[in-house]
Enzyme design. Structure first.
Site, mmCIF file in Angstrom:
data_model
loop_
_atom_site.group_PDB
_atom_site.id
_atom_site.type_symbol
_atom_site.label_atom_id
_atom_site.label_comp_id
_atom_site.label_asym_id
_atom_site.label_seq_id
_atom_site.Cartn_x
_atom_site.Cartn_y
_atom_site.Cartn_z
ATOM 1 C CE LYS A 67 -4.254 -1.767 2.042
ATOM 2 N NZ LYS A 67 -5.342 -1.483 2.971
ATOM 3 C CG ASP A 104 -8.485 0.963 3.364
ATOM 4 O OD1 ASP A 104 -9.354 0.178 2.951
ATOM 5 O OD2 ASP A 104 -7.267 0.735 3.273
#
Ligand code: ATR
Length: 273
Positions: A67, A104
């Site tokens: 990520k 997220d």
């Protein structure tokens, strides 16, 4: 399916247990789209942007451990991804460039907003890793007041400072006046399902407890919270909501959230006992 099929996917390592294919393929089916979402086990992601361009892969989810590296591999970074310091979504643009997003934070926000309001509410965020950062940013963006609770002081204080939030060490956190508590650590996840990140002694009836762990769906933390009369929210909702935002970024269409949630709820590993 009609050719050419639009290809999407997830990259991570390991990736074999990813639930993304179940959820996103259900979304494509429900919308009648000729699209397919595949899991790619990738150890070196540096060639992914050019692979997306060459093969015409429209979008990808990015999971652990990649990520952070995409902050430096994409052509454009959305401000939320930049602030959080992690990219979980890639999109191939018409001009061949690659954009990086983070769904997220908004996924956590949307999951919480599906059961409560956030404006002016104190939200204890347990953990200051990547997931904790995303949840805390999402809460703040929606007008909530995140409090960072972490085992190690250094990491917790650093995140709190960035957000202009308060920090409390996990060992002596007692939050009578907190309205929402979110566990963002992996404590309680299979196989260590008899663990909880925090003692529920201070939990009160008006507390909403959310766990981002979803294997098992009802973690020990959620079970104990329920016994105390708290409202609970399991981790599946955040996973579904962040996926729904990915679908919208890739297709420009509203996500079929019900179909996405149902595809996961039907999986044996995610049954509520
Ligand atoms: P992720 O990026 O998935 O959130 P991470 O960066 O490894 O994962 O962060 C894990 C978080 O969970 C950290 O805040 C960690 O606390 P420390 O900073 O003290 O390490 C927290 N965590 C992990 N295991 C824990 C445990 N057994 N008890 C309490 N907190 C724990």
């Amino acid at each position: 399916m009609k050719l050419p099929v639009q290809i999407f996917g997830v990259i991570g390592h390991p990736v074999s247990h990813s639930l993304g294919p179940h959820m996103h393929n259900a979304a494509f089916r429900s919308k009648g789209m000729d699209a397919l979402y595949l899991a790619f086990d990738v150890t070196d992601p540096t060639g992914i942007p050019s692979a997306m361009r060459t093969l015409g892969i429209g979008g990808m989810s990015v999971t652990l451990p990649h990520k952070e590296i995409f902050l430096s591999l994409v052509d454009h970074i959305d401000p939320t991804a930049k602030a959080i310091g992690a990219v979980n979504t890639l999109r191939l643009e018409k001009d061949g460039s690659i954009s990086g997003f983070n769904t997220d934070a908004k996924g956590a926000r949307d999951a919480l907003l599906s059961v409560t309001s956030l404006e002016g509410k104190k939200v204890a965020v347990l953990g200051a890793g990547g997931a904790g950062r995303a949840v805390a940013f999402g809460v703040k963006e929606a007008g909530g007041i995140p409090l960072i609770i972490n085992r190690s002081r250094k990491k917790g204080e650093a995140l709190a400072r960035e957000l202009g939030a308060s920090f409390f060490p996990l060992s002596d956190f007692w939050a009578k006046d907190v309205e929402i508590l979110v566990n963002t650590t992996s404590v309680g996840m299979v196989p260590e399902t008899d663990q909880t990140p925090i003692s529920p002694d201070f939990f009160h009836e008006n507390l909403l407890v959310m766990d981002i762990v979803y294997t098992p769906r009802k973690t020990k933390l959620l079970r104990l919270a329920e016994e105390k009369g708290c409202k609970i929210l399991d981790g599946l909702e955040m996973f579904v909501r962040q996926g729904a935002l990915q679908f919208e970024l890739w297709t420009g269409k509203p996500a079929p959230i019900e179909a996405m949630r149902k595809a996961l709820e039907d999986l044996p590993a995610l049954q509520m006992e």
